[in-house]
Design an enzyme around this catalytic site. Structure first.
Site, mmCIF file in Angstrom:
data_model
loop_
_atom_site.group_PDB
_atom_site.id
_atom_site.type_symbol
_atom_site.label_atom_id
_atom_site.label_comp_id
_atom_site.label_asym_id
_atom_site.label_seq_id
_atom_site.Cartn_x
_atom_site.Cartn_y
_atom_site.Cartn_z
ATOM 1 N N LYS A 234 45.580 37.568 38.862
ATOM 2 C CA LYS A 234 45.275 36.566 40.287
ATOM 3 C C LYS A 234 46.459 35.727 40.678
ATOM 4 C CE LYS A 234 40.771 37.932 41.277
ATOM 5 N NZ LYS A 234 39.211 37.263 41.400
ATOM 6 N N ARG A 268 36.340 41.396 34.197
ATOM 7 C CA ARG A 268 36.905 42.490 35.287
ATOM 8 C C ARG A 268 38.443 42.413 35.151
ATOM 9 N NH1 ARG A 268 38.276 43.209 40.701
ATOM 10 N NH2 ARG A 268 37.665 44.901 41.443
#
Length: 285
Positions: A234, A268
């Site tokens: 991210k 995840r």
């Protein structure tokens, strides 16, 4: 920090055809990301065809993935929504190709009809960035007696969520939101052991908000549900390292270990093999 008190963690997480025993396993459940999209922030377009998506899933299974999260619409910051039919055309053939592989499948969607059709096609879990706030989504998951449900916190929507996100206290506000969404499901008859929570790294949070959530990640477990950490590749990692999305393997693994150390039950990730290897060392210690 008093956040609605501390609730007892369930011993299992029910996920459709599968049941994860949270007491016997030491390392978190590794959820592998499978984006059947042309525009996801990190791997958009790589697995757009059904054959490519299934081949990638097979690689993840060989690497030891615990759960595969299938998405047909990018929810990166600024992403434009896609039509229901386009999303279904992307995900249903992939679900059909993978449902007999013996690995739990998750659908990453906020659309009620996609949830319904994916559950009927054989997925075991619904992973919703809107935490079932879109019309009909609660009713969609109620049609399944045992699917897992991941409720995520997001401020505003994908188009606007990163426009100057603000909180009085990010930990308190995210925790209260997630607890309220979980309580809504409990009041509708969903069993406690089907629900997992995701504080939503990067979804309406500044770098400072993300770092505070990671440093205090153990607080989220006090709600009494398994907590998912989705930090892989991210932008918060890019801001820290200066690296592009496809060059963020090292900080992604570091974030996974930090989250596991602070009680994350589900991680995840894009990079299944490398993350599992790192978690094996963490588990050994």
């Amino acid at each position: 920090m008093d956040l609605l008190g501390t609730q007892e963690m369930p011993t299992t997480w029910r996920c459709g055809r599968f049941l994860f025993d949270l007491t016997k396993r030491k390392r978190p459940i590794v959820m592998g990301i499978l984006n059947a999209t042309p525009d996801s922030f990190s791997d958009g377009g790589r697995f757009r065809s059904v054959q490519d998506a299934i081949a990638q899933a097979e690689r993840m299974i060989a690497d030891g993935v615990d759960l595969i999260d299938i998405g047909g619409e990018s929810t990166r910051p600024g992403a434009e929504p896609v039509s229901l039919q386009e999303e279904l055309d992307r995900v249903l053939p992939v679900i059909d190709g993978l449902r007999d592989y013996g690995v739990p499948l998750s659908i990453d969607t906020y659309k009620a009809e996609t949830m319904r059709q994916a559950l009927r096609a054989g997925v075991d879990c619904v992973n919703d960035i809107w935490a079932l706030r879109q019309e009909g989504t609660v009713e969609a998951v109620l049609e399944s007696a045992n699917c897992g449900i991941v409720l995520m916190h997001m401020q505003r929507d994908p188009l606007t969520m990163q426009f100057n996100p603000e909180y009085q206290n990010v930990m308190v506000e995210v925790m209260h939101f997630l607890q309220e969404r979980a309580n809504l499901l409990l009041n509708r008859g969903v069993s406690h052991d089907r629900i997992a929570l995701d504080p939503g790294f990067g979804f309406g949070k500044s770098l400072e908000h993300n770092l505070e959530m990671l440093s205090k990640f153990d607080v989220f477990s006090k709600a009494g549900y398994p907590v998912l950490a989705g930090i892989s590749r991210k932008s918060m990692l890019g801001k820290i390292t200066g690296k592009e999305a496809d060059q963020r393997l090292s900080p992604s693994i570091a974030a996974a270990i930090l989250a596991a150390d602070r009680g994350a039950k589900i991680i995840r990730v894009h990079d299944v093999s490398e993350t599992i290897d790192a978690l094996k060392l963490w588990e050994a210690l």
